[in-house]
Design an enzyme around this catalytic site. Structure first.
Site, PDB file in Angstrom:
ATOM      1  N   LYS A  48       0.825  -1.205   0.000  1.00 15.34           N
ATOM      2  CA  LYS A  48       0.000   0.000   0.000  1.00 15.34           C
ATOM      3  C   LYS A  48       0.866   1.264   0.000  1.00 15.34           C
ATOM      4  CE  LYS A  48      -2.978  -2.410   3.234  1.00 15.34           C
ATOM      5  NZ  LYS A  48      -3.312  -2.478   4.664  1.00 15.34           N
ATOM      6  N   ASP A 104       7.473   2.893  -2.592  1.00 15.99           N
ATOM      7  CA  ASP A 104       7.668   3.990  -1.647  1.00 15.99           C
ATOM      8  C   ASP A 104       9.125   4.118  -1.201  1.00 15.99           C
ATOM      9  OD1 ASP A 104       7.570   1.573  -0.292  1.00 15.99           O
ATOM     10  OD2 ASP A 104       6.115   2.210   1.216  1.00 15.99           O
ATOM     11  N   ASP A 107      14.792  -0.640   0.867  1.00 14.46           N
ATOM     12  CA  ASP A 107      15.560  -0.846   2.094  1.00 14.46           C
ATOM     13  C   ASP A 107      16.604  -1.934   1.788  1.00 14.46           C
ATOM     14  OD1 ASP A 107      16.020  -0.561   4.890  1.00 14.46           O
ATOM     15  OD2 ASP A 107      14.705  -2.219   5.342  1.00 14.46           O
ATOM     16  N   LYS A 135      17.193   3.790   1.185  1.00 20.17           N
ATOM     17  CA  LYS A 135      18.122   3.633   2.322  1.00 20.17           C
ATOM     18  C   LYS A 135      19.307   2.822   1.813  1.00 20.17           C
ATOM     19  CE  LYS A 135      14.738   3.355   6.045  1.00 20.17           C
ATOM     20  NZ  LYS A 135      14.184   2.475   7.092  1.00 20.17           N
ATOM     21  N   PHE A 156      13.797   5.095  10.616  1.00 24.32           N
ATOM     22  CA  PHE A 156      12.466   4.662  10.219  1.00 24.32           C
ATOM     23  C   PHE A 156      11.581   5.868   9.938  1.00 24.32           C
ATOM     24  CE2 PHE A 156       8.424   2.554  10.107  1.00 24.32           C
ATOM     25  CZ  PHE A 156       8.746   1.391   9.431  1.00 24.32           C
ATOM     26  N   ARG A 169       0.048   6.822   7.454  1.00 26.94           N
ATOM     27  CA  ARG A 169       0.094   6.889   5.990  1.00 26.94           C
ATOM     28  C   ARG A 169      -0.454   8.210   5.453  1.00 26.94           C
ATOM     29  NH1 ARG A 169       1.328   1.760   3.905  1.00 26.94           N
ATOM     30  NH2 ARG A 169       0.468  -0.014   5.036  1.00 26.94           N
TER      31      ARG A 169
HETATM   32  P1  IMP Z   1      12.976  -4.131   1.349  1.00 30.72           P
HETATM   33  O1  IMP Z   1      12.338  -5.335   0.709  1.00 30.72           O
HETATM   34  O2  IMP Z   1      13.824  -4.509   2.522  1.00 30.72           O
HETATM   35  O3  IMP Z   1      13.688  -3.235   0.377  1.00 30.72           O
HETATM   36  O4  IMP Z   1      11.827  -3.353   2.048  1.00 30.72           O
HETATM   37  C1  IMP Z   1      11.038  -2.453   1.414  1.00 30.72           C
HETATM   38  C2  IMP Z   1       9.749  -2.278   2.193  1.00 30.72           C
HETATM   39  O5  IMP Z   1       9.982  -2.196   3.608  1.00 30.72           O
HETATM   40  C3  IMP Z   1       9.083  -0.993   1.797  1.00 30.72           C
HETATM   41  O6  IMP Z   1       8.209  -1.179   0.719  1.00 30.72           O
HETATM   42  C4  IMP Z   1       8.338  -0.643   3.074  1.00 30.72           C
HETATM   43  O7  IMP Z   1       7.093  -1.280   3.083  1.00 30.72           O
HETATM   44  C5  IMP Z   1       9.182  -1.196   4.182  1.00 30.72           C
HETATM   45  N1  IMP Z   1      10.056  -0.169   4.796  1.00 30.72           N
HETATM   46  C6  IMP Z   1      11.393  -0.158   4.822  1.00 30.72           C
HETATM   47  N2  IMP Z   1      11.868   0.916   5.483  1.00 30.72           N
HETATM   48  C7  IMP Z   1      10.787   1.607   5.870  1.00 30.72           C
HETATM   49  C8  IMP Z   1      10.616   2.847   6.602  1.00 30.72           C
HETATM   50  O8  IMP Z   1      11.551   3.536   7.033  1.00 30.72           O
HETATM   51  N3  IMP Z   1       9.329   3.232   6.814  1.00 30.72           N
HETATM   52  C9  IMP Z   1       8.253   2.522   6.378  1.00 30.72           C
HETATM   53  N4  IMP Z   1       8.370   1.377   5.693  1.00 30.72           N
HETATM   54  C10 IMP Z   1       9.629   0.923   5.441  1.00 30.72           C
HETATM   55 MG    MG Z   2       6.153  -1.421   0.797  1.00 25.53          MG
END
Ligand code: IMP
Ligand code: MG
Length: 184
Positions: A48, A104, A107, A135, A156, A169
């Site tokens: 979302k 969005d 990470d 990040k 975060f 959100r």
């Molecule tokens: P990844 O698969 O580790 O790259 O994670 C990506 C997902 O983790 C994003 O789509 C977010 O849903 C969540 N996420 C990672 N860091 C944050 C943050 O600082 N705030 C909110 N959601 C985050």
């Molecule tokens: Mg996400």
């Protein structure tokens, strides 16, 4: 006044204001329109978290677009993902499309890596990635991001579609969540 919102109390500070976000989204839209000129772009919103950015970005892109939605969730609640990604909600044919995944935040990169592989395997003509926040220091998966709004520190963040436990959100700006909110 944005500071009067109840949820504002849980933020240590605002990272990007509504005005800064609007200006940056306009720039990204122009960059995508230039880079992808001559193509019809199929924008895929990753639910979302990307919904707010997606709605703004599609209006900042000046080439023709079509849209679709998918979801990607990591197993495990809280601030850290477990690395296992569950994809869902594919409701459009992928074959032959020039896809732009709109996310969005990136990470570890696990979600976008899984999404890109999934869409490529289903016969997309091309798959590009746009993430509003990056990040960089947290990356473990090898995935290239084509368009980025801002590179940020490892903190975060919430607002502008991003949540913590489904809250925040609706904040129109992006803020850093106080540690005490999620370290309970
Ligand atoms: P990844 O698969 O580790 O790259 O994670 C990506 C997902 O983790 C994003 O789509 C977010 O849903 C969540 N996420 C990672 N860091 C944050 C943050 O600082 N705030 C909110 N959601 C985050
Ligand atoms: Mg996400």
């Amino acid at each position: 006044m944005q500071e009067l919102r109840e949820e504002y109390r849980d933020l240590s500070r605002i990272l990007f204001t509504q005005e800064e976000i609007a200006a940056r989204v306009k720039e990204i839209g122009e960059e995508i329109s230039r880079t992808c000129a001559g193509q019809e772009l199929f924008m895929v919103c990753i639910l979302k978290g990307a919904c707010v950015f997606f709605a703004d970005l599609m209006r900042a892109i000046t080439i023709p677009v079509r849209i679709g939605f998918m979801s990607a969730s990591s197993y495990g609640a809280g601030v850290f993902s477990s690395g296992e990604v569950k994809l869902g909600g594919l409701s459009f044919p992928v074959e032959g499309k020039n896809i732009l995944i709109v996310e969005d935040i990136i990470d570890t990169g696990n979600s976008l890596c899984a999404l890109k592989r999934f869409l490529t395997e289903r016969g997309a003509a091309s798959v590009k990635i746009c993430a509003f926040l990056d990040k960089e220091s947290r990356r473990t998966a090898d995935v290239a991001v084509d368009f980025v709004g801002y590179a940020i520190e490892d903190e975060f963040v919430v607002g502008y579609g991003l949540d913590y436990a489904e809250r925040y959100r609706g904040l129109p700006y992006i803020g850093i969540l106080k540690r005490e909110v999620y370290e309970k």
